[in-house]
Motif scaffolding. Structure first.
Motif, PDB file in Angstrom:
ATOM      1  N   TRP A  58      14.068   8.484  94.987  1.00 34.70           N
ATOM      2  CA  TRP A  58      12.750   7.953  95.382  1.00 34.70           C
ATOM      3  C   TRP A  58      11.669   9.019  95.164  1.00 34.70           C
ATOM      4  CZ3 TRP A  58       9.218   4.555  96.254  1.00 34.70           C
ATOM      5  CH2 TRP A  58       8.173   4.782  97.151  1.00 34.70           C
ATOM      6  N   ARG A  59      11.987  10.241  95.523  1.00 32.72           N
ATOM      7  CA  ARG A  59      10.997  11.306  95.337  1.00 32.72           C
ATOM      8  C   ARG A  59      10.877  11.713  93.877  1.00 32.72           C
ATOM      9  NH1 ARG A  59      12.970  13.004 100.506  1.00 32.72           N
ATOM     10  NH2 ARG A  59      14.458  14.458  99.597  1.00 32.72           N
ATOM     11  N   TYR A  60      11.993  11.903  93.220  1.00 29.05           N
ATOM     12  CA  TYR A  60      11.927  12.357  91.815  1.00 29.05           C
ATOM     13  C   TYR A  60      11.209  11.342  90.927  1.00 29.05           C
ATOM     14  CZ  TYR A  60      15.342  16.085  92.853  1.00 29.05           C
ATOM     15  OH  TYR A  60      15.990  17.187  93.350  1.00 29.05           O
ATOM     16  N   LEU A  61      11.354  10.060  91.260  1.00 27.39           N
ATOM     17  CA  LEU A  61      10.694   9.040  90.429  1.00 27.39           C
ATOM     18  C   LEU A  61       9.184   9.024  90.643  1.00 27.39           C
ATOM     19  CD1 LEU A  61      13.203   6.024  90.621  1.00 27.39           C
ATOM     20  CD2 LEU A  61      12.766   7.549  88.684  1.00 27.39           C
ATOM     21  N   GLN A  62       8.727   9.683  91.701  1.00 32.65           N
ATOM     22  CA  GLN A  62       7.283   9.719  91.967  1.00 32.65           C
ATOM     23  C   GLN A  62       6.561  10.826  91.200  1.00 32.65           C
ATOM     24  OE1 GLN A  62       5.924   9.365  96.113  1.00 32.65           O
ATOM     25  NE2 GLN A  62       8.040   8.921  96.642  1.00 32.65           N
ATOM     26  N   THR A  63       7.300  11.745  90.623  1.00 30.41           N
ATOM     27  CA  THR A  63       6.682  12.882  89.931  1.00 30.41           C
ATOM     28  C   THR A  63       5.609  12.422  88.944  1.00 30.41           C
ATOM     29  OG1 THR A  63       8.691  14.163  90.199  1.00 30.41           O
ATOM     30  CG2 THR A  63       7.189  14.889  88.464  1.00 30.41           C
ATOM     31  N   SER A  64       4.465  13.056  89.004  1.00 33.28           N
ATOM     32  CA  SER A  64       3.299  12.589  88.235  1.00 33.28           C
ATOM     33  C   SER A  64       3.555  12.580  86.727  1.00 33.28           C
ATOM     34  CB  SER A  64       2.088  13.463  88.544  1.00 33.28           C
ATOM     35  OG  SER A  64       2.324  14.787  88.107  1.00 33.28           O
ATOM     36  N   ASP A  65       4.439  13.457  86.262  1.00 38.96           N
ATOM     37  CA  ASP A  65       4.694  13.542  84.813  1.00 38.96           C
ATOM     38  C   ASP A  65       5.106  12.198  84.213  1.00 38.96           C
ATOM     39  OD1 ASP A  65       5.302  16.853  84.242  1.00 38.96           O
ATOM     40  OD2 ASP A  65       5.336  16.073  86.280  1.00 38.96           O
ATOM     41  N   HIS A  66       5.875  11.406  84.978  1.00 37.68           N
ATOM     42  CA  HIS A  66       6.330  10.119  84.444  1.00 37.68           C
ATOM     43  C   HIS A  66       5.147   9.234  84.061  1.00 37.68           C
ATOM     44  CE1 HIS A  66      10.172  11.460  85.721  1.00 37.68           C
ATOM     45  NE2 HIS A  66      10.003  11.215  86.999  1.00 37.68           N
ATOM     46  N   PHE A  67       4.074   9.332  84.826  1.00 37.48           N
ATOM     47  CA  PHE A  67       2.893   8.497  84.558  1.00 37.48           C
ATOM     48  C   PHE A  67       2.025   9.120  83.468  1.00 37.48           C
ATOM     49  CE2 PHE A  67       4.405   7.964  88.850  1.00 37.48           C
ATOM     50  CZ  PHE A  67       4.700   6.612  88.839  1.00 37.48           C
ATOM     51  N   TYR A  68       2.075  10.422  83.422  1.00 35.88           N
ATOM     52  CA  TYR A  68       1.361  11.173  82.380  1.00 35.88           C
ATOM     53  C   TYR A  68       1.895  10.799  80.995  1.00 35.88           C
ATOM     54  CZ  TYR A  68      -0.505  15.592  80.387  1.00 35.88           C
ATOM     55  OH  TYR A  68      -1.172  16.544  79.676  1.00 35.88           O
ATOM     56  N   LEU A 100       1.813  28.251  98.578  1.00 37.86           N
ATOM     57  CA  LEU A 100       1.012  27.126  99.042  1.00 37.86           C
ATOM     58  C   LEU A 100       1.885  25.893  99.269  1.00 37.86           C
ATOM     59  CD1 LEU A 100      -1.898  27.410  96.436  1.00 37.86           C
ATOM     60  CD2 LEU A 100      -1.521  28.787  98.492  1.00 37.86           C
ATOM     61  N   ALA A 101       1.335  24.946  99.997  1.00 43.28           N
ATOM     62  CA  ALA A 101       2.031  23.673 100.214  1.00 43.28           C
ATOM     63  C   ALA A 101       1.533  22.647  99.197  1.00 43.28           C
ATOM     64  CB  ALA A 101       1.783  23.170 101.621  1.00 43.28           C
ATOM     65  N   GLU A 102       2.421  21.754  98.799  1.00 42.53           N
ATOM     66  CA  GLU A 102       2.029  20.630  97.946  1.00 42.53           C
ATOM     67  C   GLU A 102       2.977  19.472  98.216  1.00 42.53           C
ATOM     68  OE1 GLU A 102       3.173  20.454  93.715  1.00 42.53           O
ATOM     69  OE2 GLU A 102       3.508  22.617  93.809  1.00 42.53           O
ATOM     70  N   THR A 103       2.849  18.376  97.443  1.00 44.85           N
ATOM     71  CA  THR A 103       3.813  17.292  97.613  1.00 44.85           C
ATOM     72  C   THR A 103       5.131  17.717  96.981  1.00 44.85           C
ATOM     73  OG1 THR A 103       3.066  16.290  95.550  1.00 44.85           O
ATOM     74  CG2 THR A 103       2.088  15.465  97.594  1.00 44.85           C
ATOM     75  N   TYR A 104       6.231  17.339  97.623  1.00 45.94           N
ATOM     76  CA  TYR A 104       7.529  17.825  97.184  1.00 45.94           C
ATOM     77  C   TYR A 104       7.775  17.539  95.716  1.00 45.94           C
ATOM     78  CZ  TYR A 104      12.374  19.175  97.474  1.00 45.94           C
ATOM     79  OH  TYR A 104      13.560  19.835  97.288  1.00 45.94           O
ATOM     80  N   ALA A 105       7.471  16.308  95.311  1.00 44.75           N
ATOM     81  CA  ALA A 105       7.828  15.887  93.953  1.00 44.75           C
ATOM     82  C   ALA A 105       6.685  16.072  92.965  1.00 44.75           C
ATOM     83  CB  ALA A 105       8.279  14.436  93.959  1.00 44.75           C
ATOM     84  N   HIS A 106       5.662  16.866  93.329  1.00 45.08           N
ATOM     85  CA  HIS A 106       4.512  16.984  92.435  1.00 45.08           C
ATOM     86  C   HIS A 106       4.039  15.569  92.110  1.00 45.08           C
ATOM     87  CE1 HIS A 106       2.136  18.139  88.843  1.00 45.08           C
ATOM     88  NE2 HIS A 106       2.053  19.303  89.420  1.00 45.08           N
TER      89      HIS A 106
END
Lengths: 399, 425
Positions: free
Chosen positions: A341-351, A103-109
């Motif tokens: 820029w992409r790696y810093l967007q990963t949702s885990d950081h906000f989790y 499946l497709a998703e956002t690159y950086a989750h």
């Protein structure tokens, strides 16, 4: 024939190293390489490699009757290439069988679907390309980070050219409706939706080894029995779960591998279900109605909302500051800036900055490398501050 | 002259300024031929021992049956009346238990405790217990060493000082580095207050680190003014030349360094930061330290949307403190209540101009520092902005401030301390 649709989520974030105030402006290395390598190797050995082998064996045994689908984040794929090429090979072997859909998703989750349509579209594009490169198939089905979905997000996904998307069968959205049908987006009916059957999915993903659960120990007999209890008119049971369920969240000692190994045979001999990929179902099933989701839903926690990632002061400040520099980042050409820029967007950081520790606290803590959400915030903001300096410098050097 | 000194911590293992002050003072005393026997609950093995003979309290052997402790046992029981160490009993029942079991506890104790006590050496939940056991060890130290004066730093060691005095008959000087009112505002812990007052009553002399503290001692503890002396703290001249640290950020840096607790006023620093940033966004604020208000402060910084301009550096010690000052353009100490406040002196020593609250003891002696009321966030923001933007001001403060602080030597403070000793001999 009714369908079982397995979708497994594969994701690993780039965990951040301890980054101090003194590092701002002087040190641009953000990732805890040792930790990332260690965790990747551990999960590879406990989950990815044995489970991929198991799936491959099952596909070899049952042929086209057994199919599954995967969504693998770009950050996981990058880490496979860096730390676990053997895992990548085993996914390729699965891809080669033709029975596995990617499946497709956002690159950086990541969560750009909530903030920036441009960034959302761009990241999905890069991810799609990466899947083509690695597995030789072009994704036609979309799944958003953490199954986050709303009418508006669905409309954007349809615009990107997808005609099928997966999301959560959230109770507060479905009401009396069943998740076991095909639905469509409320704005653009061309986008079909498959909804997670969270009860049966979570029986495997969360409750399988829970000894206080009345149904423990779970067996294929029981599980197929539950499948047979489903209203005969219903068409599909969507079993969506983290792939790390197998061997990492549910240890091998729980019998999770044996359960999965035995499941297809029991399904074939005792039910009229078969296994399909999402895109097959997109062809096969007719939608029963549109589903209205004005506010975003996700597959997380009891609330099935976004509060694990956004909503408290820390998360909102970090998230807003991050996306406030998107225009400037787009003017940069340094590939390392674009990667960070992409790696810093990963949702885990906000989790990690989530402060609702009560009902779902255990799950949150399990995945959290920080002692407190405050530490997570400090560390992230220090790194983001350095990143903003780099963006400013790179951008101005070109102006 | 030889002093038996009771402390609670010593560099490099410090949780506050007390350790630093003790170290400076002992070094200063040495220059005036005063020998110091320093007792500290737990020696980690890497303390700087050039100036003092450090006795590790955990290494002292105690024989409970020795009659010398009988006097002390009476006292420790007396002090336990006000303590909350026995849970789930009302005050009257508690008193009855203590009175009835006074001597029984003596016999049960010696079966529980071996000859050596293990002290945790950190401020912890069983602090009251620690304080008492420390006092017990103190009497053993006092009985087996020669000295002329006993000097006890802060309430944690007052019980030890009293015990040593009763065993040796030597005069006792207690040193008030902070009062319970500084630590807890008006919500004082009665147990702590009582120990402080008892210590000062039993002492022959009380030293206070500022007139601010001296006044509290007289007014709120009712201590006879004639035996209370102000001895200002000092700062060790920097041994290292002022190093040039690589600056990672282009913006000017404003620093708060200290415990992030109510009495240090971190919230006023945050509010002032927002005001300054509204005028000039090209400034960075750093809060170095930890404490029970840290999480609340982080949340407030996020709420004020300055997470990319306001950084948290955690608890710093040793070289990192020097490095922090090396990167700072202004140092701020907005304390709500500060008996002395040694950190601004360290900042000035590193050529950093300082803004301090009028509610700090150090404000009594510093000339080249901007002084504001801690609650006056506008004045605080104004001072920070001025020091950052008007070079004439910051230049003057750097030059004269450095001079001023270089003259505040422990050597000089130690003369005053020695005079206090001599007044009771």
């Amino acid at each position: 024939m009714k369908s079982i649709c397995f979708y497994f989520q594969v994701h690993q974030p780039y965990r951040l190293r301890t980054y101090r105030f003194f590092d701002i402006g002087t040190n641009h290395h953000y990732y805890d390489e040792q930790q990332n390598r260690f965790i990747m190797r551990r999960v590879a050995d406990k989950c990815y490699l044995p489970m991929n082998q198991l799936l491959l064996d099952m596909i070899n045994e049952y042929g086209s009757a057994f199919k599954v689908s995967f969504s693998i984040s770009g950050t996981a794929l990058d880490q496979f290439q860096a730390y676990a090429p053997d895992v990548l090979d085993s996914f390729r072997a699965l891809a080669d069988t033709g029975n596995v859909e990617f499946l497709a998703e956002t690159y950086a989750h990541a969560l750009p679907s909530l903030k920036s349509k441009e960034e959302f579209t761009e990241q999905v594009g890069i991810h799609r390309k990466k899947i083509e490169e690695l597995f030789g198939q072009t994704p036609v089905t979309f799944r958003n980070t953490e199954l986050i979905y709303s009418d508006e997000i669905g409309e954007m996904v349809a615009e990107m050219g997808f005609n099928l998307m997966l999301t959560e069968g959230a109770k507060h959205v479905l009401g009396w409706k069943s998740p076991n049908y095909m639905y469509t987006n409320a704005i653009n009916p061309k986008l079909k939706l498959l909804l997670k059957n969270f009860r049966l999915s979570d029986d495997i993903a969360f409750r399988f080894s829970e000894q206080s659960w009345g149904e423990w120990p779970m067996t294929t007999e029981k599980f197929v029995g539950w499948l047979n209890e489903i209203d005969p008119r219903e068409e599909v049971v969507n079993l969506f779960m983290d792939y790390e369920t197998f061997g990492e969240h549910q240890w091998p000692e729980t019998g999770i591998f044996e359960f999965m190994r035995a499941l297809p045979a029991r399904v074939f001999s005792h039910s009229d279900f078969t296994f399909n990929t999402p895109s097959e179902l997109g062809e096969k099933l007719q939608p029963v109605s549109a589903i209205h989701v004005p506010y975003p839903i996700s597959w997380a926690d009891e609330e099935r909302d976004l509060t694990a990632w956004l909503g408290n002061e820390l998360q909102d400040e970090a998230f807003d500051k991050l996306y406030s520099i998107r225009e400037k980042v787009k003017k940069c050409q340094d590939p390392e800036i674009l990667r960070d820029w992409r790696y810093l967007q990963t949702s885990d950081h906000f989790y990690y900055m989530c402060t609702k520790w009560f009902s779902d606290g255990d799950v949150h803590k399990y995945f959290n490398p920080y002692g407190t959400p405050y530490e997570a915030f400090i560390n992230y903001m220090n790194i983001l501050s350095d990143f903003m300096i780099r963006v400013e410098q790179d951008k101005s050097s070109k102006d | 002259m030889k002093v038996l000194m009771f402390g609670w911590e010593f560099p490099p293992h410090i949780s506050g300024g007390l350790g630093t002050a003790c170290f400076g003072l002992t070094k200063g005393l040495m220059k005036h031929d005063v020998e110091v026997l320093f007792v500290v609950p737990k020696a980690y093995g890497d303390e700087n021992q050039e100036a003092v003979r450090l006795i590790n309290a955990s290494d002292i052997s105690i024989d409970f049956k020795d009659s010398i402790y009988e006097e002390y046992w009476r006292r420790i029981t007396y002090m336990e009346i006000g303590s909350n160490l026995i849970p789930y009993v009302g005050p009257e029942e508690f008193k009855r238990i203590i009175e009835a079991s006074e001597l029984e506890s003596l016999s049960s104790e010696d079966s529980i405790l071996s000859k050596n006590f293990e002290f945790s050496g950190k401020y912890g939940t069983d602090l009251m217990d620690e304080v008492k056991r420390y006092a017990l060890v103190a009497s053993a130290v006092a009985a087996t060493n020669d000295f002329d004066v006993i000097h006890a730093h802060d309430w944690l060691t007052y019980s030890a000082g009293i015990a040593a005095k009763s065993v040796s008959g030597k005069p006792l000087v207690v040193h008030m580095h902070a009062t319970e009112f500084d630590r807890s505002g008006e919500n004082v812990n009665q147990n702590v207050y009582d120990i402080e007052r008892h210590g000062m009553e039993e002492a022959d002399r009380v030293m206070a680190v500022s007139n601010l503290t001296r006044n509290i001692v007289i007014e709120k503890y009712g201590i006879n003014p004639d035996k209370v002396f102000t001895v200002y703290n000092a700062v060790e001249p920097s041994e290292k030349p002022n190093l040039q640290y690589q600056r990672g950020v282009r913006e000017k840096v404003v620093t708060f360094l200290g415990r992030v607790t109510f009495q240090k006023g971190p919230d006023y620093f945050v509010e002032a930061a927002r005001k300054v940033l509204d005028k000039d966004p090209n400034i960075r604020f750093v809060m170095a330290g930890s404490g029970d208000m840290l999480n609340k402060t982080i949340k407030r910084v996020a709420e004020l949307k300055m997470g990319d301009r306001f950084h948290f550096a955690g608890f710093l010690k040793g070289d990192d403190v020097d490095r922090m000052f090396g990167l700072s353009d202004v140092f701020v100490m907005p304390s709500v209540s500060e008996p002395f406040g040694i950190v601004p002196l360290e900042a000035m020593r590193s050529n950093v101009p300082v803004v301090i609250s009028k509610q700090s003891g150090v404000a009594e002696i510093l000339v080249h520092a901007l002084k504001v009321d801690f609650w006056d966030v506008d004045a605080l923001a104004d001072s920070i902005y001025g020091l950052l933007h008007y070079e004439g001001l910051s230049k003057m403060f750097k030059q004269y401030g450095k001079e001023e602080v270089d003259n505040l030597k422990w050597e000089n403070a130690a003369i005053k301390v020695k005079e206090v000793y001599q007044s009771v001999l």
